[in-house]
Design a protein around this motif. Structure first.
Motif, short mmCIF file in Angstrom:
data_model
loop_
_atom_site.label_atom_id
_atom_site.label_comp_id
_atom_site.label_asym_id
_atom_site.label_seq_id
_atom_site.Cartn_x
_atom_site.Cartn_y
_atom_site.Cartn_z
N GLY A 161 41.92 30.31 36.81
CA GLY A 161 42.24 30.38 35.31
C GLY A 161 43.13 31.76 35.21
O GLY A 161 42.75 32.47 34.11
N PHE A 162 43.67 32.51 36.05
CA PHE A 162 44.39 33.58 36.16
C PHE A 162 45.57 33.72 35.06
O PHE A 162 46.00 34.80 34.73
CB PHE A 162 44.55 34.20 37.42
N SER A 163 46.00 32.66 34.61
CA SER A 163 46.83 32.56 33.21
C SER A 163 48.07 33.53 33.39
O SER A 163 48.48 34.09 32.29
CB SER A 163 45.97 33.25 32.05
N GLY A 164 48.64 33.85 34.69
CA GLY A 164 49.78 34.32 34.54
C GLY A 164 49.99 35.72 34.76
O GLY A 164 50.97 36.32 34.83
N HIS A 165 48.73 36.41 34.71
CA HIS A 165 48.69 37.66 34.60
C HIS A 165 47.33 38.30 35.90
O HIS A 165 47.14 39.42 35.60
CB HIS A 165 48.43 38.52 33.40
N GLY A 166 47.32 37.48 36.82
CA GLY A 166 46.19 37.85 37.58
C GLY A 166 46.24 38.43 38.91
O GLY A 166 45.43 39.00 39.48
N PHE A 167 47.76 38.45 39.37
CA PHE A 167 48.01 38.82 40.69
C PHE A 167 47.50 40.36 40.93
O PHE A 167 47.03 40.75 41.94
CB PHE A 167 49.38 38.54 41.29
N LYS A 168 47.83 41.09 39.85
CA LYS A 168 47.74 42.67 40.02
C LYS A 168 46.22 42.93 40.24
O LYS A 168 45.86 43.97 40.66
CB LYS A 168 48.25 43.30 38.98
N PHE A 169 45.31 41.98 40.03
CA PHE A 169 43.81 42.02 40.20
C PHE A 169 43.28 41.70 41.63
O PHE A 169 42.15 41.49 41.82
CB PHE A 169 43.27 41.45 39.07
N VAL A 170 44.20 41.06 42.22
CA VAL A 170 43.68 40.50 43.59
C VAL A 170 42.80 41.32 44.54
O VAL A 170 41.78 40.72 45.24
CB VAL A 170 45.07 40.21 44.59
N PRO A 171 43.02 42.56 44.80
CA PRO A 171 42.05 43.13 45.68
C PRO A 171 40.84 43.37 45.03
O PRO A 171 39.74 43.26 45.67
CB PRO A 171 42.70 44.42 46.16
N VAL A 172 40.57 43.89 43.83
CA VAL A 172 39.35 43.77 43.09
C VAL A 172 38.82 42.66 42.95
O VAL A 172 37.29 42.77 42.82
CB VAL A 172 39.59 44.90 42.06
N VAL A 173 39.25 41.30 42.64
CA VAL A 173 38.77 40.21 42.50
C VAL A 173 38.08 40.05 43.88
O VAL A 173 36.84 39.38 44.07
CB VAL A 173 39.60 39.05 42.14
N GLY A 174 38.56 40.10 45.18
CA GLY A 174 38.16 40.04 46.34
C GLY A 174 36.93 40.65 46.36
O GLY A 174 35.88 40.14 47.00
N GLU A 175 36.87 42.00 45.94
CA GLU A 175 35.69 42.86 46.02
C GLU A 175 34.78 42.22 45.01
O GLU A 175 33.40 41.99 45.54
CB GLU A 175 35.94 44.22 45.43
N ILE A 176 34.92 41.60 43.91
CA ILE A 176 33.92 41.22 42.94
C ILE A 176 33.08 39.81 43.64
O ILE A 176 32.09 39.61 43.32
CB ILE A 176 34.77 40.96 41.73
N LEU A 177 34.16 39.16 44.16
CA LEU A 177 33.82 37.97 44.78
C LEU A 177 32.63 38.10 45.72
O LEU A 177 31.62 37.27 46.16
CB LEU A 177 34.99 36.78 45.30
N ALA A 178 33.12 38.79 46.62
CA ALA A 178 32.17 39.39 47.92
C ALA A 178 30.64 39.62 47.37
O ALA A 178 29.68 39.63 47.73
CB ALA A 178 32.50 40.66 48.88
N ASP A 179 30.81 40.59 46.34
CA ASP A 179 29.53 41.09 45.47
C ASP A 179 28.85 39.94 45.15
O ASP A 179 27.61 39.64 45.22
CB ASP A 179 30.03 41.83 44.30
N LEU A 180 29.29 38.93 44.48
CA LEU A 180 28.49 37.76 43.70
C LEU A 180 28.19 37.01 44.81
O LEU A 180 26.92 36.48 44.72
CB LEU A 180 29.76 36.95 42.90
N ALA A 181 28.93 36.57 45.92
CA ALA A 181 28.52 35.79 46.96
C ALA A 181 27.33 36.41 47.64
O ALA A 181 26.46 35.67 48.16
CB ALA A 181 29.46 35.35 47.78
N LEU A 182 27.42 37.56 47.85
CA LEU A 182 26.43 38.12 48.99
C LEU A 182 25.52 38.93 48.08
O LEU A 182 24.16 38.73 48.76
CB LEU A 182 27.03 39.14 49.85
#
Length: 384
Positions: free
Chosen positions: A342-363
């Motif tokens: 649901g990144f609603s057309g403004h999400g790509f600029k967050f890609v690297p930090v979203v990757g970091e967040i997803l690693a946090d949540l999964a691990l």
């Protein structure tokens, strides 16, 4: 049955490729499954450029994530040697009370971000390619610019592979289910098990995440490239900023400097003026009336730009009702599944930090990053 993984990542576009990198960098055994080939153009992570900015008109709550994303862009460039970010500065243009201007100013002031406010005369002096109306102003941010989406995805995939992740392309997930203390994922080729599942479905969210209570809308969007009438030099990054421009009717357009040579001119697009679609039914043809509408609009604000039409491409926005993201543990499976969509057309600029967040949540099951705004419960609880 294939070996058990620590984490399976579904979707290896912007967010999924970043998740695969950050997870494997922490030593997790990662399997990535992607419906298409690497760095494909069938979803949203393509088109040569995406705007990045810190004075965020959508909500000041995004700013801490943007500041971290900027740090991670630099790390990604150093680690891979790929061009990720170009930062020529940017202007958010409109009437002073427009969302684009007033929201950007709110974020800049709240987070003490460097910025300047320019009146119409100063905009024209600083950036002769732009012709604002006398009642329009701009917030100028020197750290605004653009990201290379294909390079960003390729860089994350490169690092994930280097770190030992197994990345399978042209192998879409067909279904998944809870299994023992984790999950089991099925494809046409095999069945895999893992302790954790991370789902980054992009425009396929309505089909893959029917049970999180979020009514996604998938929108067809078009990006256009025009040859400037007087050549590309006035539109080079040293002369021309990125811009988001909201007119008196609330219509937003955004555009870029010329970064890929004269043969590709400069890129522009409408923001949130798309057609509802699905990934299976999207019209990939760009029609003459669409090209004319884009050129006519740009003639009023960047009159030297809409010369010869060069090309166009379609992509998809996966939009939530409030246009904020969904990043959370799955509400029905919080012990083993994480979702980002649901990144609603403004999400790509967050890609690297979203990757970091997803690693946090999964691990670890949690993250220190501020993601309360992205809880899907806000939408499931909203009145119809």
């Amino acid at each position: 049955m294939s070996p058990t993984y620590d984490v399976i990542v579904i979707g290896l576009g912007g967010m999924g490729s970043a998740a695969a990198h950050h997870l494997s960098a922490r030593g997790a055994r990662v399997l990535g499954l992607e419906k298409f080939g690497p760095v494909h153009n069938r979803g949203s992570s393509h088109g040569g450029s995406r705007i990045t900015r810190q004075s965020y008109f959508e909500d000041p709550a995004y700013v801490p994530l943007l500041l971290r994303a900027y740090e991670l862009y630099e790390e990604l460039e150093r680690a891979t040697g790929r061009e990720i970010a170009i930062l020529p500065g940017g202007v958010m243009v409109g009437r002073p009370d427009s969302r684009t201007v007033s929201g950007s100013l709110l974020s800049a002031r709240q987070w003490d971000l460097p910025h300047e406010m320019l009146d119409a005369k100063e905009i024209r002096r600083r950036f002769p390619t732009l012709t604002p109306k006398d009642d329009e102003v701009a917030l100028y941010e020197n750290k605004a610019g653009l990201l290379r989406p294909e390079n960003t995805v390729a860089a994350h995939l490169q690092l994930a592979t280097r770190q030992g992740a197994d990345l399978h392309f042209e192998e879409p997930m067909t279904r998944w289910e809870p299994y023992r203390d984790g999950v089991r994922v099925h494809t046409a080729e095999d069945t895999y098990t893992a302790s954790q599942l991370v789902i980054c479905p992009g425009a396929w969210a309505p089909r893959l995440l029917t049970d999180i209570g979020v009514p996604f809308t998938i929108e067809r969007q078009v990006m256009y490239w025009f040859q400037p009438k007087r050549g590309v030099e006035p539109f080079l990054p040293e002369n021309h900023p990125i811009y988001i421009w909201e007119d008196a009717a609330g219509v937003q357009v955004y555009g870029f400097p010329s970064i890929d040579g004269p043969e590709l001119g400069a890129k522009v697009a409408f923001f949130r003026k798309g057609q509802v679609t699905t990934p299976e039914t999207i019209d990939r043809t760009v029609h003459q009336d669409e090209i004319k509408a884009m050129a006519d609009h740009m003639a009023g604000c960047v009159p030297d730009l809409p010369g010869a039409f060069l090309k166009a491409a379609t992509c998809m926005y996966s939009t939530t009702p409030d246009e904020h993201f969904v990043i959370a543990r799955h509400p029905a499976h919080p012990e083993s599944v994480t979702v980002a969509c649901g990144f609603s057309g403004h999400g790509f600029k967050f890609v690297p930090v979203v990757g970091e967040i997803l690693a946090d949540l999964a691990l670890t099951g949690s993250t220190e990053h501020p993601i309360g705004l992205f809880d899907p419960a806000r939408l499931a609880a909203a009145p119809a």
